[in-house]
Design an enzyme around this catalytic site. Structure first.
Site, PDB file in Angstrom:
ATOM      1  N   HIS A 144       0.719  -1.317   0.026  1.00  0.00           N
ATOM      2  CA  HIS A 144       0.118   0.016   0.005  1.00  0.00           C
ATOM      3  C   HIS A 144       1.048   1.216   0.065  1.00  0.00           C
ATOM      4  CE1 HIS A 144      -3.353  -2.796   0.980  1.00  0.00           C
ATOM      5  NE2 HIS A 144      -2.660  -3.160   1.720  1.00  0.00           N
ATOM      6  N   ARG A 208      20.575  -8.486  13.745  1.00  0.00           N
ATOM      7  CA  ARG A 208      21.880  -8.248  13.737  1.00  0.00           C
ATOM      8  C   ARG A 208      23.226  -9.265  13.762  1.00  0.00           C
ATOM      9  NH1 ARG A 208      19.153  -4.712  17.454  1.00  0.00           N
ATOM     10  NH2 ARG A 208      19.403  -2.430  16.890  1.00  0.00           N
TER      11      ARG A 208
END
Length: 218
Positions: A144, A208
């Site tokens: 969207h 990470r």
């Protein structure tokens, strides 16, 4: 006609005889492995191959693959491309969606686990021998249009590239614009928003680096 095979460093020209020998050896390797499987695994592969043959019209490639029960495939337009290399396995409950001009490519011997969703509005390229676990999400679009007060309209689509021999743990999310280097491992439940270098273990939200990968086993 000469065919080109890719080595690690440069393309190598293969004459038709050498190509035929390579393909024959590949088939022998497949049958040796197949005959060593348990009966339930043999039936899974046989029925999965039959499911593929019945739905081969959805694919823009012609390699034999294994489709699990209940796999949902939709291509939204004539420009949508779905490519699967030899030996790909797409497990039960998976959802594959390709946009009107999108490309979804799965490299040879890649396994997509149960209930995983892959959506390619632009391009999602997944390398060879990858192992994508269950309930993962890989999508190159947020679906969207979105406006931010600080920067205006946000980017909603960007291609995803996943290298060879990548292992993605269950419930992981790979977001738009990400490149994951070969031989990397994504820990369970990770949200990958930035590029992952080759040979790297990452996990967490956001994901990470947590170590260097020497090797992993399927």
């Amino acid at each position: 006609m000469m065919k080109t095979a890719m080595s690690d460093d440069f393309p190598v020209q293969m004459n038709p005889e050498a190509q035929g020998l390579a393909e024959t050896e590949g088939l022998r390797h497949f049958w040796r492995k197949f005959m060593g499987l348990r009966w339930e695994d043999k039936w899974y592969i046989l029925f999965g191959t039959l499911r593929y043959l019945l739905r081969a019209r959805y694919f823009d490639s012609h390699e034999l693959i294994v489709l699990g029960k209940g796999v949902s495939i939709k291509k939204y337009g004539k420009g949508a491309r779905l490519i699967a290399g030899r030996g790909v396995r797409i497990s039960p409950g998976c959802v594959l969606r390709v946009g009107p001009t999108g490309t979804l490519s799965l490299g040879a011997r890649t396994v997509v686990g149960p209930n995983t969703r892959i959506m390619a509005a632009t391009e999602v390229r997944i390398g060879a021998r990858c192992m994508i676990s269950w309930n993962c999400s890989i999508f190159d679009s947020i679906g969207h249009r979105l406006w931010l007060e600080e920067t205006g309209e946000a980017e909603i689509e960007a291609p995803i590239t996943i290298g060879d021999d990548v292992w993605i743990g269950p419930y992981s999310i790979i977001m738009k614009g990400v490149t994951i280097g070969s031989n990397s491992v994504i820990g369970a439940g990770s949200v990958v928003r930035r590029d992952v270098p080759p040979n790297t273990l990452v996990y967490g939200n956001p994901a990470r680096p947590a170590g260097r990968v020497a090797r992993w086993e399927r």
